[in-house]
Motif scaffolding. Structure first.
Motif, PDB file in Angstrom:
ATOM      1  N   LEU A 202       0.853  -1.180   0.000  1.00 40.31           N
ATOM      2  CA  LEU A 202       0.000   0.000   0.000  1.00 40.31           C
ATOM      3  C   LEU A 202       0.892   1.234   0.000  1.00 40.31           C
ATOM      4  CD1 LEU A 202      -1.758  -2.381   1.141  1.00 40.31           C
ATOM      5  CD2 LEU A 202      -3.066  -0.627   2.341  1.00 40.31           C
ATOM      6  N   SER A 203       0.715   2.081  -0.999  1.00 43.68           N
ATOM      7  CA  SER A 203       1.519   3.286  -1.139  1.00 43.68           C
ATOM      8  C   SER A 203       0.675   4.498  -0.763  1.00 43.68           C
ATOM      9  CB  SER A 203       2.010   3.415  -2.583  1.00 43.68           C
ATOM     10  OG  SER A 203       2.799   4.573  -2.732  1.00 43.68           O
ATOM     11  N   PHE A 204       1.183   5.290   0.178  1.00 40.15           N
ATOM     12  CA  PHE A 204       0.446   6.454   0.679  1.00 40.15           C
ATOM     13  C   PHE A 204       1.073   7.741   0.159  1.00 40.15           C
ATOM     14  CE2 PHE A 204      -0.868   3.067   3.396  1.00 40.15           C
ATOM     15  CZ  PHE A 204      -2.174   3.371   3.754  1.00 40.15           C
ATOM     16  N   SER A 205       0.204   8.680  -0.174  1.00 43.81           N
ATOM     17  CA  SER A 205       0.628   9.966  -0.730  1.00 43.81           C
ATOM     18  C   SER A 205       0.301  11.089   0.236  1.00 43.81           C
ATOM     19  CB  SER A 205      -0.090  10.200  -2.063  1.00 43.81           C
ATOM     20  OG  SER A 205      -1.471  10.470  -1.820  1.00 43.81           O
ATOM     21  N   GLY A 206       0.418  12.329  -0.256  1.00 39.35           N
ATOM     22  CA  GLY A 206       0.120  13.489   0.573  1.00 39.35           C
ATOM     23  C   GLY A 206      -1.298  13.553   1.077  1.00 39.35           C
ATOM     24  N   THR A 207      -2.199  12.770   0.493  1.00 33.52           N
ATOM     25  CA  THR A 207      -3.583  12.767   0.976  1.00 33.52           C
ATOM     26  C   THR A 207      -3.683  12.352   2.437  1.00 33.52           C
ATOM     27  OG1 THR A 207      -3.852  10.545   0.055  1.00 33.52           O
ATOM     28  CG2 THR A 207      -4.634  12.371  -1.287  1.00 33.52           C
ATOM     29  N   VAL A 208      -2.722  11.601   2.925  1.00 30.38           N
ATOM     30  CA  VAL A 208      -2.787  11.152   4.316  1.00 30.38           C
ATOM     31  C   VAL A 208      -2.645  12.330   5.284  1.00 30.38           C
ATOM     32  CG1 VAL A 208      -0.326  10.668   4.757  1.00 30.38           C
ATOM     33  CG2 VAL A 208      -2.072   9.194   5.756  1.00 30.38           C
ATOM     34  N   THR A 209      -2.166  13.473   4.799  1.00 29.69           N
ATOM     35  CA  THR A 209      -2.014  14.655   5.644  1.00 29.69           C
ATOM     36  C   THR A 209      -3.247  15.555   5.634  1.00 29.69           C
ATOM     37  OG1 THR A 209      -1.124  16.139   3.922  1.00 29.69           O
ATOM     38  CG2 THR A 209       0.441  14.685   5.051  1.00 29.69           C
ATOM     39  N   PHE A 210      -4.221  15.277   4.766  1.00 33.47           N
ATOM     40  CA  PHE A 210      -5.371  16.169   4.628  1.00 33.47           C
ATOM     41  C   PHE A 210      -6.266  16.073   5.869  1.00 33.47           C
ATOM     42  CE2 PHE A 210      -5.435  15.839  -0.334  1.00 33.47           C
ATOM     43  CZ  PHE A 210      -4.179  16.428  -0.379  1.00 33.47           C
ATOM     44  N   LYS A 211      -6.859  17.177   6.250  1.00 29.32           N
ATOM     45  CA  LYS A 211      -7.694  17.203   7.455  1.00 29.32           C
ATOM     46  C   LYS A 211      -8.876  16.246   7.362  1.00 29.32           C
ATOM     47  CE  LYS A 211      -6.645  21.947   8.912  1.00 29.32           C
ATOM     48  NZ  LYS A 211      -7.214  23.306   9.155  1.00 29.32           N
ATOM     49  N   ASN A 212      -9.424  16.096   6.171  1.00 36.44           N
ATOM     50  CA  ASN A 212     -10.616  15.256   6.011  1.00 36.44           C
ATOM     51  C   ASN A 212     -10.290  13.795   5.742  1.00 36.44           C
ATOM     52  OD1 ASN A 212      -9.582  15.498   3.456  1.00 36.44           O
ATOM     53  ND2 ASN A 212     -11.520  16.066   2.462  1.00 36.44           N
ATOM     54  N   THR A 238      -0.313  17.391  -3.277  1.00 37.98           N
ATOM     55  CA  THR A 238       0.684  18.018  -2.422  1.00 37.98           C
ATOM     56  C   THR A 238       0.240  17.950  -0.961  1.00 37.98           C
ATOM     57  OG1 THR A 238       0.993  19.537  -4.265  1.00 37.98           O
ATOM     58  CG2 THR A 238       2.087  20.090  -2.185  1.00 37.98           C
ATOM     59  N   PRO A 239       1.124  17.552  -0.058  1.00 37.04           N
ATOM     60  CA  PRO A 239       0.708  17.404   1.341  1.00 37.04           C
ATOM     61  C   PRO A 239       0.393  18.747   1.994  1.00 37.04           C
ATOM     62  CG  PRO A 239       3.083  17.089   1.122  1.00 37.04           C
ATOM     63  CD  PRO A 239       2.529  17.153  -0.268  1.00 37.04           C
ATOM     64  N   ALA A 240      -0.471  18.688   3.018  1.00 36.30           N
ATOM     65  CA  ALA A 240      -0.735  19.861   3.847  1.00 36.30           C
ATOM     66  C   ALA A 240       0.554  20.247   4.577  1.00 36.30           C
ATOM     67  CB  ALA A 240      -1.847  19.541   4.840  1.00 36.30           C
ATOM     68  N   PRO A 241       0.799  21.520   4.783  1.00 39.21           N
ATOM     69  CA  PRO A 241      -0.107  22.659   4.589  1.00 39.21           C
ATOM     70  C   PRO A 241       0.015  23.325   3.225  1.00 39.21           C
ATOM     71  CG  PRO A 241       1.847  23.408   5.734  1.00 39.21           C
ATOM     72  CD  PRO A 241       2.036  21.923   5.489  1.00 39.21           C
ATOM     73  N   TYR A 242       0.519  22.594   2.226  1.00 39.74           N
ATOM     74  CA  TYR A 242       0.769  23.206   0.911  1.00 39.74           C
ATOM     75  C   TYR A 242      -0.188  22.662  -0.153  1.00 39.74           C
ATOM     76  CZ  TYR A 242       4.969  24.311   3.493  1.00 39.74           C
ATOM     77  OH  TYR A 242       5.837  24.744   4.462  1.00 39.74           O
ATOM     78  N   ARG A 243      -1.300  22.115   0.285  1.00 43.58           N
ATOM     79  CA  ARG A 243      -2.269  21.574  -0.651  1.00 43.58           C
ATOM     80  C   ARG A 243      -2.675  22.643  -1.664  1.00 43.58           C
ATOM     81  NH1 ARG A 243      -8.044  18.698   1.030  1.00 43.58           N
ATOM     82  NH2 ARG A 243      -8.517  17.853  -1.036  1.00 43.58           N
ATOM     83  N   GLY A 244      -2.610  22.280  -2.941  1.00 37.86           N
ATOM     84  CA  GLY A 244      -2.905  23.224  -4.002  1.00 37.86           C
ATOM     85  C   GLY A 244      -1.676  23.692  -4.751  1.00 37.86           C
ATOM     86  N   ALA A 245      -0.497  23.626  -4.111  1.00 29.38           N
ATOM     87  CA  ALA A 245       0.749  23.941  -4.802  1.00 29.38           C
ATOM     88  C   ALA A 245       1.144  22.762  -5.693  1.00 29.38           C
ATOM     89  CB  ALA A 245       1.852  24.235  -3.788  1.00 29.38           C
ATOM     90  N   VAL A 246       2.080  23.001  -6.587  1.00 25.39           N
ATOM     91  CA  VAL A 246       2.596  21.921  -7.429  1.00 25.39           C
ATOM     92  C   VAL A 246       3.456  21.004  -6.565  1.00 25.39           C
ATOM     93  CG1 VAL A 246       4.061  21.358  -9.403  1.00 25.39           C
ATOM     94  CG2 VAL A 246       2.509  23.324  -9.516  1.00 25.39           C
ATOM     95  N   ASN A 247       3.178  19.724  -6.621  1.00 24.46           N
ATOM     96  CA  ASN A 247       3.901  18.758  -5.800  1.00 24.46           C
ATOM     97  C   ASN A 247       5.202  18.341  -6.487  1.00 24.46           C
ATOM     98  OD1 ASN A 247       4.327  17.142  -3.595  1.00 24.46           O
ATOM     99  ND2 ASN A 247       2.757  15.627  -4.096  1.00 24.46           N
ATOM    100  N   SER A 248       6.143  17.873  -5.679  1.00 26.97           N
ATOM    101  CA  SER A 248       7.429  17.396  -6.177  1.00 26.97           C
ATOM    102  C   SER A 248       8.026  16.445  -5.152  1.00 26.97           C
ATOM    103  CB  SER A 248       8.382  18.578  -6.414  1.00 26.97           C
ATOM    104  OG  SER A 248       9.576  18.155  -7.051  1.00 26.97           O
ATOM    105  N   SER A 249       8.963  15.623  -5.593  1.00 26.23           N
ATOM    106  CA  SER A 249       9.513  14.581  -4.725  1.00 26.23           C
ATOM    107  C   SER A 249      10.172  15.133  -3.470  1.00 26.23           C
ATOM    108  CB  SER A 249      10.515  13.723  -5.501  1.00 26.23           C
ATOM    109  OG  SER A 249       9.882  13.038  -6.567  1.00 26.23           O
TER     110      SER A 249
END
Length: 287
Positions: A202-212, A238-249
């Motif tokens: 199971l691969s987890f992304s920045g979504t795991v940081t989202f409040k919801n 992109t993980p919080a608190p930068y949700r909406g910015a362009v994501n990068s490694s």
């Protein structure tokens, strides 16, 4: 690839996070994709920025023909990069409608022969962006990619959006490859348990940081360390608190630290597991 998951954007790139104590792998990124009017990233710059914070290897995923060609070109040039190639489920439905899907499969199989292409993916099912008229094409394409992964001995990376039951059913009917990765895992605790029981990663992304994302964090909490991977799905999610910015490694450390908190373990322990799991699934980046 998860277009449509994020809302909003911020001005300028997020700052580099504190480096990780042990280097890890970004298990899924799209260096060929431009987003929100920004240019596609400079590959060498993106890899160097990531390495500076302890993300010293990446898996570049090309999920249409142009992206797959780009991936093969780039993995041949960059020792920090391995690759994956496939026809994304949404792309499969479009190609089937124009009679071009079989030819696309043929090219993907040729590109997959490159020794630094270690992944067949992302493939799977997406019922969010493709309507009922494209479902059969997605099923056919998913089955074809599963077979290719098994024939070539490569890992399978699965895109699953609003299609959990059918993804599991088709994997069971076809027989999953030895290494099967649920890319950008988006299910609940019950789906996580099922995937673990079947031996999937199971691969987890920045979504795991989202409040919801409480249900996603609950799912993460029950996954054994030897089944975990981390990814960006850049330029998206992109993980919080930068949700909406362009994501990068280079932003992977934010997600890793959030995962460690959910799992109630120290960051070095998690990093060591993520690195070892990646090498087990994909092989060595130095070969």
């Amino acid at each position: 690839m998860s277009k449509g998951h994020q809302q909003g954007r911020s001005d300028g790139p997020p700052p580099a996070p504190q480096p990780l104590p042990i280097a890890v792998v970004d298990n899924h990124t799209h260096l060929d994709i431009a987003r929100d009017g920004h240019p596609a990233p400079d590959v060498e710059v993106a890899l160097s920025q990531a390495a500076a914070v302890g993300v010293d290897r990446v898996v570049q995923i090309g999920c249409d023909l142009s992206g797959a060609r780009f991936t093969v070109e780039q993995v041949a040039q960059h020792p920090r990069m391995l690759g994956g190639v496939a026809i994304h489920p949404n792309e499969a439905a479009k190609l089937a409608a124009t009679g071009e899907l079989a030819a696309a499969w043929d090219e993907i199989e040729q590109l997959a022969a490159h020794p630094r292409i270690r992944v067949i993916g992302e493939t799977g099912l997406d019922y969010f962006r493709t309507g009922p008229e494209g479902v059969q094409a997605q099923h056919d394409s998913f089955r074809w990619h599963i077979d290719l992964a098994k024939r070539t001995g490569k890992a399978l990376q699965i895109h699953d959006r609003d299609a959990h039951d059918d993804v599991l059913r088709i994997l069971a009917e076809e027989g999953a490859p030895e290494s099967t990765v649920m890319h950008c895992f988006s299910g609940d605790i019950n789906l996580a348990r099922t995937c673990v029981e079947k031996g999937y990663h199971l691969s987890f992304s920045g979504t795991v940081t989202f409040k919801n994302a409480r249900a996603l964090r609950d799912a993460l909490a029950i996954v054994p360390l030897d089944r975990l991977l981390v990814e960006t799905d850049a330029p998206y999610l992109t993980p919080a608190p930068y949700r909406g910015a362009v994501n990068s490694s280079y932003l992977v450390p934010i997600t890793v630290r959030a995962m460690a908190e959910v799992l109630a373990i120290d960051v070095p322990t998690l990093c060591a597991s993520l690195s070892a799991n990646s090498e087990r699934v994909y092989g060595s980046w130095t070969v």
